[in-house]
Design an enzyme around this catalytic site. Structure first.
Site, short mmCIF file in Angstrom:
data_model
loop_
_atom_site.label_atom_id
_atom_site.label_comp_id
_atom_site.label_asym_id
_atom_site.label_seq_id
_atom_site.Cartn_x
_atom_site.Cartn_y
_atom_site.Cartn_z
N GLY A 595 25.34 55.37 50.55
CA GLY A 595 25.49 56.22 49.32
C GLY A 595 25.78 57.84 49.63
O GLY A 595 26.01 58.24 50.54
N ASP A 735 9.59 65.02 39.71
CA ASP A 735 10.90 64.04 39.35
C ASP A 735 10.32 62.65 39.80
O ASP A 735 11.16 62.04 40.35
CB ASP A 735 11.92 64.58 40.16
CG ASP A 735 13.08 63.86 39.49
OD1 ASP A 735 13.19 63.39 38.48
OD2 ASP A 735 14.13 64.18 40.31
O1 ACK Z 1 19.98 52.76 45.43
P1 ACK Z 1 20.33 52.99 46.71
O2 ACK Z 1 20.99 51.89 47.74
O3 ACK Z 1 19.25 53.82 47.57
O4 ACK Z 1 21.26 54.22 46.71
C1 ACK Z 1 20.83 55.23 47.22
C2 ACK Z 1 21.70 56.29 48.14
O5 ACK Z 1 21.02 55.95 49.43
C3 ACK Z 1 21.66 57.70 47.84
O6 ACK Z 1 20.43 58.33 47.74
C4 ACK Z 1 19.89 55.21 49.31
N1 ACK Z 1 18.72 55.58 50.34
C5 ACK Z 1 18.27 56.94 50.19
N2 ACK Z 1 17.27 56.96 51.05
C6 ACK Z 1 17.16 55.84 51.57
C7 ACK Z 1 16.45 55.31 52.66
N3 ACK Z 1 15.35 55.78 53.41
N4 ACK Z 1 16.63 53.67 52.89
C8 ACK Z 1 17.48 53.30 52.31
N5 ACK Z 1 18.59 53.58 51.27
C9 ACK Z 1 18.14 55.05 51.06
C10 ACK Z 1 19.71 55.11 47.71
#
Ligand code: ACK
Length: 971
Positions: A595, A735
């Site tokens: 992402g 938030d």
């Molecule tokens: O909806 P998603 O797949 O979940 O898309 C966003 C993207 O990164 C941008 O923030 C994913 N993301 C963020 N933190 C994590 C995490 N700890 N594990 C897996 N995906 C994450 C988030």
């Protein structure tokens, strides 16, 4: 009277073909005249007319008449009798009557027998009704009389009749002798033979009926034959046997396709669904292939089959318990007695790669139970750590196992790697008294997570673990009290860490000291012993109850730590150093980009710390060419996250702040990642635990309608646990929204995105307010929007919005309304209505969170205990909020038709349903604004996802209409 009598004729002079051979005394008294009719049959008539001569005594005697079965007979006479007045010159001797006599005899009298009038008994004097009848023309016509007399009782085999004339003018045209019988008949499915009435006219003949074929007797069927040959007083009855039904007084076999399982006067029933009968007279319909009948099923019930497998089986593992949840099978097999059995296997893979499975250890505890579950979830305690469990959840009903059908199983494999081995070395006895033993042990390994406490389980060796007791200690030592003197106890210890419980240590056996006779005499010790050992099972129960609540509803660690704002540090890098572990980049293996964030890409990868198993992680990167301020803002989140330690808060593994990019090249496995690093200069990274299902809002949108309400409440509970922790730490999130909640593979939800100032820059939902701040309007409490007054209470407001997002599977709060309109509507008292399928209790909780007065809103602990109550009694989730209710304070106005139904459906991409609406008469937006989910279903929209989208749009429409009513229509 239920049947007409049957006439049995013994004599009829009109049908006698030959001579009658009746006798007359004297010979010239009566005259026998035989004429022939047109068919040449004789007409026997007897006449006498000696009216002019006095002292007449003329006898006419019949032949011997056999009585047959008769007890009483009837004599029907047809005759003419002249009126003396009609005879000119008639003398005073003229008579207008004659007499009827009879004589009983077992056989015909010999011809030589002399006729003696005195032998005969008189029956009656017979007179004519009226000798002549005046015709219309004034003529007098001789009239035929018919008289019937009863004769009897007939006690001999036969009898004679005799007619005495004493001077009348008679023509005896016919004599008929008959008796009456009760005719054979069918009554109440019993057959009654024809029956001769009793000779005594006042008594009845009782007749027993015989059941017709294929009928059986219920109460003895009886009829009474009356003297007149009529059946009277039906009693008792027969009923058709199994496989037969009554038709026209008979019992007929059931036709193929029908059956009758019980004797009775009911009709055959059609075979219930999924069964058939091929032969006649079926008493039961046999189930079709793959369908069955349980032992207790009545034969009238449809045949059923085993259910299909449970759906959507998921596992959830928290600190100390493992939960399985699933959805009921798509096909219940047509039965209501659905239950589930949870079977457990432990599978281990040897070094050579061979996986061997065996039944799980018996001390695994299933709450409420493993077999015969009626709910769709189970908690599992006492599982071993570092183990691979495979759970099979089998849906069963009463007909499961009856056929050859495969079992309906859903499987899930759970890996309990998060905790670690027992962590306890040798357990030593430090000292022992008669009633106590002091133990201590060493922690042998570095725990994978913080140690919460140790659990010491013990029982008397002789009792072989029939019942056990346990105690907890925060230090690696304990004094176990309340023991019996000179008794060997078995102890084992396990560690509870924030990541879960470990396996138990091996058993250690220690004995209490021998009893000191001097002290034993003192009742006090005895009291202690009885209190602790005698009451053992009660203690155990209390302990288990406590444990249950502790495991299911762990209260977050509260009040110990408070949150430290990194902005209070003069140098923010110091805060990072203090709260976040620096990770050597060589331990990180980046795999792919998942992402994009405001500061840079988010990647997934693995973290391989020496001596520890590698774990999946998410790596947030800071774009190349960043300013020092950006670097600080980026790392600010890490210094906040690093202060938290809670299952429902995203865990910070560490940060990379001072690495060299060439180190990275070695460890990145993908070309893109390498590229990314090459251009980012000195990479700065935040490494957090990996959440397989990503952000909650998009996760729910892609799984619309796929979870049970209990699963959704489980997710909300997790978020509430995280928020309780944050509020206890004194941290205000600002938030909180579904997009900032991450979901792992077991559906555990964790709060993420910390460091409000940065987050809000990044958050596309955030808008500038009048005071200049950037705020996610739809999620934020009115006092925070208006005066920037953020607090735990404003987080509670946002939590209510998250609840709404979860229950509506990721719908956008307030739909497409503008931010300005949202603010105005809230000010007017409008609140989001319950999403489709949302239990009313949950919507009430949302409304509670959205109270205008922040002081009136619940705190997170209240929210959590409310949700726990709902989970314990899921019945409270059954009442759904009705979706037609208007959440606006006033009734909706009449409003103009702004757009057509077609345009509206196009706008929500549901154009395919235009005809459904039009055909059902919904032609204006006015008419659809009051539609409920039931209405939507009724017009033929069956897909849950589509129903949800349309209902949600109708709710949004209602809101807009309300808004227009309040503020006027603005284009
Ligand atoms: O909806 P998603 O797949 O979940 O898309 C966003 C993207 O990164 C941008 O923030 C994913 N993301 C963020 N933190 C994590 C995490 N700890 N594990 C897996 N995906 C994450 C988030």
């Amino acid at each position: 009277i239920i049947a007409n009598w049957l006439k049995v004729v013994l004599l009829d002079t009109t049908t006698v073909l030959g001579e009658l051979d009746w006798k007359t005394y004297p010979v010239n008294g009566w005259d026998a005249i035989t004429e022939m009719d047109e068919q040449n049959r004789p007409i026997h008539t007897f006449q006498v007319c000696h009216v002019m001569e006095p002292n007449q005594n003329n006898w006419l005697r019949s032949g011997w008449i056999r009585r047959q079965a008769a007890q009483r007979v009837y004599v029907e006479l047809r005759f003419t009798l002249r009126d003396c007045n009609s005879i000119p010159w008639v003398s005073g001797t003229c008579k207008e009557t004659f007499n009827l006599f009879y004589l009983l005899s077992d056989e015909p009298l010999p011809a030589s027998t002399r006729f003696r009038p005195t032998d005969y008994a008189k029956v009656d004097t017979i007179a004519a009704d009226e000798s002549f009848t005046q015709t219309d023309l004034g003529d007098r016509v001789l009239r035929l009389n018919t008289e019937v007399r009863e004769v009897g009782p007939i006690t001999r085999k036969g009898f004679y009749l005799a007619f005495q004339d004493v001077g009348a003018c008679i023509a005896l045209v016919s004599v008929k002798v008959f008796y009456k019988r009760c005719p054979s008949t069918l009554r109440n499915l019993a057959a009654f033979p024809d029956t001769v009435p009793h000779m005594d006219s006042s008594s009845l003949v009782e007749v027993r009926g015989a059941c017709v074929e294929n009928a059986e007797e219920r109460d003895t069927p009886k009829l009474y034959c009356g003297a007149d040959g009529d059946w009277l007083v039906p009693l008792g009855r027969c009923i058709c046997s199994i496989g037969h039904e009554e038709t026209d007084g008979h019992c007929q076999a059931c036709k193929p396709g029908f059956f009758k399982a019980f004797a009775g006067n009911t009709k055959c029933s059609k075979c219930p669904p999924h069964s058939s009968s091929h032969d006649q007279a079926a008493t039961v319909c046999h189930c079709d292939k793959s369908f069955y009948r349980a032992l207790k099923d009545p034969s009238t019930m449809a045949c059923t089959r085993p259910p299909s497998a449970p759906r959507n089986l998921v596992s959830l593992i928290n600190d100390t318990a493992l939960f399985l949840q699933w959805m009921p099978p798509r096909d219940s097999g047509g039965r209501k007695d659905l239950a589930y059995n949870v079977l457990c296997q432990r599978c281990d893979t040897s070094d050579s790669g061979v996986t061997q499975c065996e039944p799980c250890e018996p001390d695994l505890r299933f709450i409420p139970k493993a077999v015969g579950l009626t709910g769709t979830s189970v908690a599992i305690l006492e599982y071993a750590v570092h183990a691979n469990y495979t759970f099979h959840v089998e849906a069963v009903n009463e007909v499961s196992g009856l056929g050859l059908a495969a079992r309906s199983l859903a499987n899930v494999t759970v890996n309990t790697h998060q905790a670690g081995p027992a962590l306890v070395g040798v357990v030593r006895k430090d000292w022992a008294s008669e009633n106590s033993i002091a133990l201590s042990w060493e922690q042998v390994e570095q725990p994978p997570a913080d140690i919460v406490d140790y659990e010491v389980k013990y029982y008397e060796r002789e009792q072989e673990q029939l019942s056990y007791s346990s105690t907890r200690t925060r230090t690696p030592s304990v004094v176990v009290t309340g023991l019996r003197p000179s008794t060997v106890y078995v102890f084992h210890v396990r560690t509870r860490t924030t990541a879960g419980v470990t396996a138990y240590s091996p058993n250690f056996e220690f004995s209490t000291a021998a009893e000191d006779p001097d002290v034993a005499d003192q009742g006090q010790v005895l009291v202690v012993v009885t209190a602790s050992v005698g009451d053992f099972s009660k203690q155990l129960h209390t302990f288990l109850t406590d444990l249950y609540f502790l495991l299911f509803f762990p209260v977050p660690f509260s009040g110990i730590k408070t949150y430290v704002d990194p902005d209070t540090y003069e140098d923010p890098t110091q805060a990072v150093e203090e709260f976040a572990k620096e990770i050597d980049p060589s331990y990180i293996c980046i795999e792919r980009v998942i992402g994009a964030g405001e500061f840079g890409e988010v990647c997934s990868g693995r973290l391989r710390l020496p001596g520890r198993m590698d774990i999946p992680v998410a790596i947030k990167t800071l774009k190349g060419g960043y300013s020092e301020q950006q670097r600080r803002d980026f790392l600010r989140e890490a210094s906040i996250m690093g202060q938290f330690n809670c299952t429902n808060i995203i865990r910070l593994e560490g940060v990379v702040t001072n690495s060299k990019f060439d180190q990275w090249l070695v460890y990145s496995v993908s070309f893109i990642v390498m590229f990314l690093i090459l251009f980012s200069g000195r990479p700065v990274m935040i490494v957090v635990e990996y959440m397989e299902n990503g952000a909650l809002d998009s996760f729910l949108r892609t799984r619309d309608g796929q979870f049970t309400v209990l699963q959704l409440v489980g997710m909300l509970r997790g978020i509430a646990v995280g928020m309780t922790y944050l509020s206890d730490m004194g941290y205000v999130h600002r938030d909180l929204a579904a997009r900032n909640i991450l979901v792992d593979k077991s559906l555990v939800c964790k709060v993420s995105d910390f460091g409000m100032s940065r987050v809000l820059e990044e958050d596309t939902e955030a808008a500038y307010t009048a005071t200049g701040g950037k705020i996610p309007i739809r999620w934020t409490a009115p006092e925070a929007i208006a005066y920037g007054k953020f607090s735990t209470a404003s987080d509670v407001w946002s939590y209510g919005i998250v609840m709404w997002e979860v229950m509506s599977y990721g719908e956008r709060p307030y739909w497409e309304m503008s931010n300005q309109d949202v603010i105005l509507s809230i000010e007017e008292g409008y609140r989001l209505p319950a999403p489709m399928g949302c239990p009313v209790t949950l919507h009430q909780l949302m409304l509670h969170c959205w109270q205008k007065d922040a002081g009136q809103r619940p705190c997170f602990t209240d929210v959590l205990s409310f949700l726990d109550k709902l989970i314990i009694s899921p019945g409270s989730l059954l009442t759904l909020a009705t979706d037609t209710q208007s959440d606006s304070p006033d009734e909706l106005p009449d409003y103009p038709l702004f757009i057509s139904i077609g345009d509206w459906l196009d706008s929500i991409k549901m154009s395919q349903y235009k005809n459904n609406f039009l055909a059902a008469g919904y032609t204006t937006l006015d008419s659809i604004s009051t539609m409920s989910t039931d209405d939507i279903r009724r017009i033929g929209i069956c897909l849950i996802g589509h129903q949800r989208r349309i209902i949600s749009s109708i709710q949004s429409l209602r809101l807009q209409l309300h808004h227009i009513q309040q503020n006027g229509f603005q284009v």
